[in-house]
Design a protein around this motif. Structure first.
Motif, PDB file in Angstrom:
ATOM      1  N   ARG A   1       0.846  -1.200   0.000  1.00 17.44           N
ATOM      2  CA  ARG A   1       0.000   0.000   0.000  1.00 17.44           C
ATOM      3  C   ARG A   1       0.880   1.247   0.000  1.00 17.44           C
ATOM      4  O   ARG A   1       1.627   1.489   0.934  1.00 17.44           O
ATOM      5  CB  ARG A   1      -0.914   0.015   1.221  1.00 17.44           C
ATOM      6  N   GLY A   2       0.781   2.045  -1.040  1.00 17.03           N
ATOM      7  CA  GLY A   2       1.540   3.279  -1.112  1.00 17.03           C
ATOM      8  C   GLY A   2       0.880   4.398  -0.336  1.00 17.03           C
ATOM      9  O   GLY A   2      -0.341   4.437  -0.188  1.00 17.03           O
ATOM     10  N   LEU A   3       1.692   5.325   0.170  1.00 18.40           N
ATOM     11  CA  LEU A   3       1.192   6.416   1.001  1.00 18.40           C
ATOM     12  C   LEU A   3       1.682   7.756   0.481  1.00 18.40           C
ATOM     13  O   LEU A   3       2.807   7.883  -0.010  1.00 18.40           O
ATOM     14  CB  LEU A   3       1.663   6.236   2.449  1.00 18.40           C
ATOM     15  N   ASN A   4       0.847   8.765   0.634  1.00 20.56           N
ATOM     16  CA  ASN A   4       1.205  10.148   0.333  1.00 20.56           C
ATOM     17  C   ASN A   4       0.547  11.044   1.362  1.00 20.56           C
ATOM     18  O   ASN A   4      -0.425  10.650   2.018  1.00 20.56           O
ATOM     19  CB  ASN A   4       0.726  10.557  -1.066  1.00 20.56           C
ATOM     20  N   TYR A   5       1.083  12.243   1.521  1.00 20.39           N
ATOM     21  CA  TYR A   5       0.469  13.223   2.420  1.00 20.39           C
ATOM     22  C   TYR A   5       0.305  14.533   1.667  1.00 20.39           C
ATOM     23  O   TYR A   5       1.249  15.033   1.037  1.00 20.39           O
ATOM     24  CB  TYR A   5       1.323  13.449   3.676  1.00 20.39           C
ATOM     25  N   ASN A   6      -0.888  15.081   1.739  1.00 17.19           N
ATOM     26  CA  ASN A   6      -1.212  16.335   1.064  1.00 17.19           C
ATOM     27  C   ASN A   6      -0.730  17.509   1.916  1.00 17.19           C
ATOM     28  O   ASN A   6      -1.199  17.711   3.031  1.00 17.19           O
ATOM     29  CB  ASN A   6      -2.724  16.422   0.837  1.00 17.19           C
ATOM     30  N   ARG A   7       0.194  18.290   1.402  1.00 20.31           N
ATOM     31  CA  ARG A   7       0.773  19.389   2.181  1.00 20.31           C
ATOM     32  C   ARG A   7      -0.266  20.414   2.604  1.00 20.31           C
ATOM     33  O   ARG A   7      -0.042  21.144   3.581  1.00 20.31           O
ATOM     34  CB  ARG A   7       1.882  20.082   1.378  1.00 20.31           C
ATOM     35  N   ALA A   8      -1.386  20.474   1.943  1.00 14.99           N
ATOM     36  CA  ALA A   8      -2.444  21.406   2.357  1.00 14.99           C
ATOM     37  C   ALA A   8      -2.949  21.078   3.757  1.00 14.99           C
ATOM     38  O   ALA A   8      -3.454  21.956   4.466  1.00 14.99           O
ATOM     39  CB  ALA A   8      -3.601  21.366   1.359  1.00 14.99           C
ATOM     40  N   ASN A   9      -2.795  19.825   4.187  1.00  9.65           N
ATOM     41  CA  ASN A   9      -3.327  19.406   5.489  1.00  9.65           C
ATOM     42  C   ASN A   9      -2.439  19.786   6.668  1.00  9.65           C
ATOM     43  O   ASN A   9      -2.776  19.476   7.811  1.00  9.65           O
ATOM     44  CB  ASN A   9      -3.572  17.902   5.490  1.00  9.65           C
ATOM     45  N   TYR A  10      -1.310  20.457   6.418  1.00 12.56           N
ATOM     46  CA  TYR A  10      -0.557  20.993   7.556  1.00 12.56           C
ATOM     47  C   TYR A  10      -1.426  21.985   8.334  1.00 12.56           C
ATOM     48  O   TYR A  10      -1.305  22.101   9.556  1.00 12.56           O
ATOM     49  CB  TYR A  10       0.713  21.683   7.076  1.00 12.56           C
ATOM     50  N   HIS A  11      -2.237  22.720   7.636  1.00 14.63           N
ATOM     51  CA  HIS A  11      -3.307  23.505   8.259  1.00 14.63           C
ATOM     52  C   HIS A  11      -4.611  22.985   7.671  1.00 14.63           C
ATOM     53  O   HIS A  11      -4.929  23.250   6.510  1.00 14.63           O
ATOM     54  CB  HIS A  11      -3.161  24.999   7.965  1.00 14.63           C
ATOM     55  N   GLN A  12      -5.335  22.226   8.462  1.00 19.51           N
ATOM     56  CA  GLN A  12      -6.586  21.673   7.952  1.00 19.51           C
ATOM     57  C   GLN A  12      -7.600  22.782   7.701  1.00 19.51           C
ATOM     58  O   GLN A  12      -7.528  23.867   8.289  1.00 19.51           O
ATOM     59  CB  GLN A  12      -7.170  20.684   8.960  1.00 19.51           C
ATOM     60  N   GLN A  13      -8.552  22.429   6.843  1.00 16.67           N
ATOM     61  CA  GLN A  13      -9.614  23.390   6.573  1.00 16.67           C
ATOM     62  C   GLN A  13     -10.560  23.482   7.770  1.00 16.67           C
ATOM     63  O   GLN A  13     -10.856  22.464   8.423  1.00 16.67           O
ATOM     64  CB  GLN A  13     -10.395  22.982   5.320  1.00 16.67           C
TER      65      GLN A  13
END
Length: 663
Positions: free
Chosen positions: A633-645
């Motif tokens: 299972r590959g993983l990524n993290y969306n940098r926008a989520n450093y500050h969540q909406q």
């Protein structure tokens, strides 16, 4: 405006007592208790605060990464929490991820309860001394700061509400706007400063005291310092939130928060806290998570259980840790089994024997071992690693079961390490030489290999290509930390574990202090602060049984090695890695990588690997390889989520809330 009727719906095992019925409280069983009934006694106050403690934003052994904090009798298969643990997105383990952000968190109803208490308790001076009133107020400020910390580390600036709002007031008065991120962190600081000055100096296990508040200060202010220090490295296009200061801070603001960490850590040190230690470093480390060390290393603990005659399915009175990290087996997990599998990305950080060496051609080849046990029985392995993991051949104490984790065999291994390290599940070399099994759980596959009879292909709890990702190992290692060494078989099912969770412990305080000092030294050019940082790092390493670290005078930039977007010197990276080693599986790593703003680059198409032990048939020796975990299972993290909406429902209710930029 305050309501004087208080609903007490559920109180978990907290504050050193259990509330199970209205009869236990000696109150009329009407479900609604008058404020005066509760606030005129310490027992009543503990009852009121117990529900608030129970819902604190603690990433504990029930924390489900994409569903949030488990509190009350909230249902929804929280036994699956470990499959969706922050450890997966923090590269500590292989499991199942369910989203790359963290869930919405907007606990203003709880904050209203705390504000109600802060406003009301001074009116009960006839029942409590001035000292007691101040201690209660300090405790309430600690609790409020904890709830705000849960929000601010997710969103940045949030609405700050200090008083109980009147629900009958005009809507315009209730539409509180967001404060800046700086002011939000300062609000947490002021609440915790008040708590440190007013709370009691000691408390029963499960209840906070002034040193608990100081420990939260070190954690929260370190998060604030990192946010200020590294926010600008992301180069996010500024919008309304950034321009208003609601999202992010400036680097020149970082030193202030790092200094708060140092001061709070010193306050705790002066309070007499220390690391739990012993002659047997491995045992001493495991005891940190299974013994009551209140007033020694424990600064704040969340209690569970104890497990009774029947499990309360899906309640938060218990958790499922043993069942979710141990394999299915006699005296081991009775349900699910090993759903969270340690990853090589974490394991490799520990001091251990070399797994590869150069051959005569200068190529890396696997080191040959006489037994898989040679790995963990070597003096090269730090005892803390054995206290954190079960390696193949180690014995689980409560069951007496030996963790046989052999992953397969190689007919021969004539090649190099690179030949058996593919960016896929297999390659031509592996297909030619490697043998793995589809044996079922509880089965050992015995074959004749190249004319050699009776070759064991797999360990009893080792890898099988069948059966999914539960019940047995997929990475060659199990988690030992927090496993109850005295558990009965009946306590290893779902919702049957009751090992307390150490929310704050002194080792974390030392690590927080070290990081803050080194960062201050970098910001100010103060070499003595950098050097002092490693006094505390080596204090942690001494208890771990690991070699001390000597600060490098002219450290190299290692940012390229770890795929970071800004310079990181090797001393700072060692401090960060020491946090990973000491705090593994305590749900810090994901949030650490997040506050350092390196999570999105570290987790870019990340595939976890294991520490897989193989028998080489023609040599009669064993090797360890870092195979990709079989579920792939590959993983990524969306940098926008450093500050969540900001939650959409809250924006719809309050037009004064400004959305975060970048989403």
């Amino acid at each position: 405006m305050r309501k004087n009727n208080i609903y007490i719906l559920f109180v978990a095992v907290i504050l050193g007592f259990t509330v199970s019925s209205c009869h236990d409280l000696e109150l009329e069983p009407k479900g609604i208790f008058d404020e005066g009934t509760l606030f005129n006694s310490d027992y009543g106050i503990r009852t009121y605060l117990g529900a608030i403690y129970n819902e604190l934003p603690i990433e504990d052994l029930n924390y489900y990464h994409n569903r949030g904090y488990a509190s009350g009798n909230d249902i929804g298969n929280y036994w699956e929490a470990q499959k969706n643990s922050p450890a997966v997105l923090g590269a500590e383990a292989a499991g199942r991820r369910d989203g790359d952000g963290t869930p919405e968190y907007w606990p203003y109803e709880r904050i209203r309860r705390i504000n109600n208490f802060i406003e009301a308790i001074p009116d009960y001076s006839a029942f409590h001394s001035e000292e007691q009133i101040n201690e209660y107020l300090g405790e309430a400020h600690f609790l409020r700061a904890f709830y705000y910390f849960g929000m601010v580390k997710r969103y940045g600036g949030v609405p700050i509400i200090r008083e109980v709002q009147d629900p009958a007031a005009p809507l315009e008065e209730l539409w509180t706007p967001r404060s800046t991120e700086y002011d939000s962190w300062k609000f947490i600081y002021e609440d915790l400063k008040f708590a440190m000055e007013n709370m009691a100096g000691t408390s029963v296990t499960g209840r906070a005291n002034r040193y608990s508040a100081a420990a939260l200060m070190t954690r929260a202010m370190l998060y604030a310092g990192s946010t200020a220090n590294y926010f600008e490295t992301l180069n996010i296009t500024a919008g309304p939130a950034i321009n208003a200061g609601l999202m992010g801070m400036r680097r020149e603001q970082a030193a202030e928060f790092y200094q708060y960490v140092v001061e709070a850590a010193h306050f705790i040190q002066e309070g007499g806290y220390r690391l739990h230690d012993g002659a047997n470093k491995e045992i001493a480390f495991t005891e940190v998570f299974t013994e009551d060390l209140n007033g020694v290393e424990d600064l704040f603990v969340k209690l569970f259980g104890p497990y009774g005659n029947q499990s309360i399915y899906n309640s938060r009175l218990n958790h499922s840790w043993d069942s979710m990290v141990l394999p299915l087996g006699t005296g081991l997990a009775s349900d699910v089994g090993s759903a969270l599998h340690p990853a090589w990305d974490l394991i490799k950080l520990y001091q251990m024997p070399a797994l590869a060496e150069e051959n005569e051609n200068g190529d890396l080849v696997p080191v040959r071992f006489n037994s898989l046990n040679d790995l963990w029985q070597s003096e090269e392995m730090e005892p803390r690693a054995r206290g954190t993991f079960f390696f193949s051949g180690m014995t689980e104490l409560a069951s007496g079961e030996v963790m046989d984790l052999q992953a397969g065999v190689y007919r021969r291994f004539p090649g190099t390490l690179a030949d058996a390290t593919a960016d896929a599940q297999t390659n031509d070399y592996m297909e030619q030489y490697r043998i793995r099994t589809h044996a079922g759980r509880g089965e050992i596959d015995i074959q004749t290999v190249d004319g050699v009879p009776g070759v064991k292909i797999n360990g009893l709890y080792g890898l099988s290509l069948s059966g999914g990702d539960e019940g047995r190992s997929t990475t060659g290692v199990f988690i030992r930390k927090y496993v109850n060494p005295r558990a009965t078989a009946g306590e290893r099912g779902l919702y049957r574990s009751s090992t307390p969770f150490k929310v704050f412990r002194y080792a974390e305080v030392l690590l927080n202090r070290a990081e803050a000092l080194y960062e201050l030294g970098l910001l100010t050019g103060n070499e003595s602060q950098k050097a002092e940082a490693f006094v505390y790092i080596n204090e942690v390493r001494a208890r771990a049984g690991a070699r001390p670290y000597t600060m490098v005078a002219a450290p190299e930039d290692v940012s390229e090695e770890i795929n970071a977007l800004y310079p990181i010197d090797e001393n700072l990276q060692f401090i960060r890695d020491e946090r990973a080693r000491e705090l593994a599986f305590e749900n810090h790593r994901f949030f650490d990588l997040r506050r350092w703003r390196v999570l999105h680059t570290k987790m870019e198409n990340f595939y976890p690997r294991g520490l897989m032990g193989y028998y080489v048939v023609n040599e009669g020796k064993y090797i360890f390889l870092n195979d990709r975990e079989k579920e792939n299972r590959g993983l990524n993290y969306n940098r926008a989520n450093y500050h969540q909406q900001i939650p959409g429902g809250q924006i719809n209710r309050n037009p004064n809330l400004i959305r975060n930029d970048g989403h």
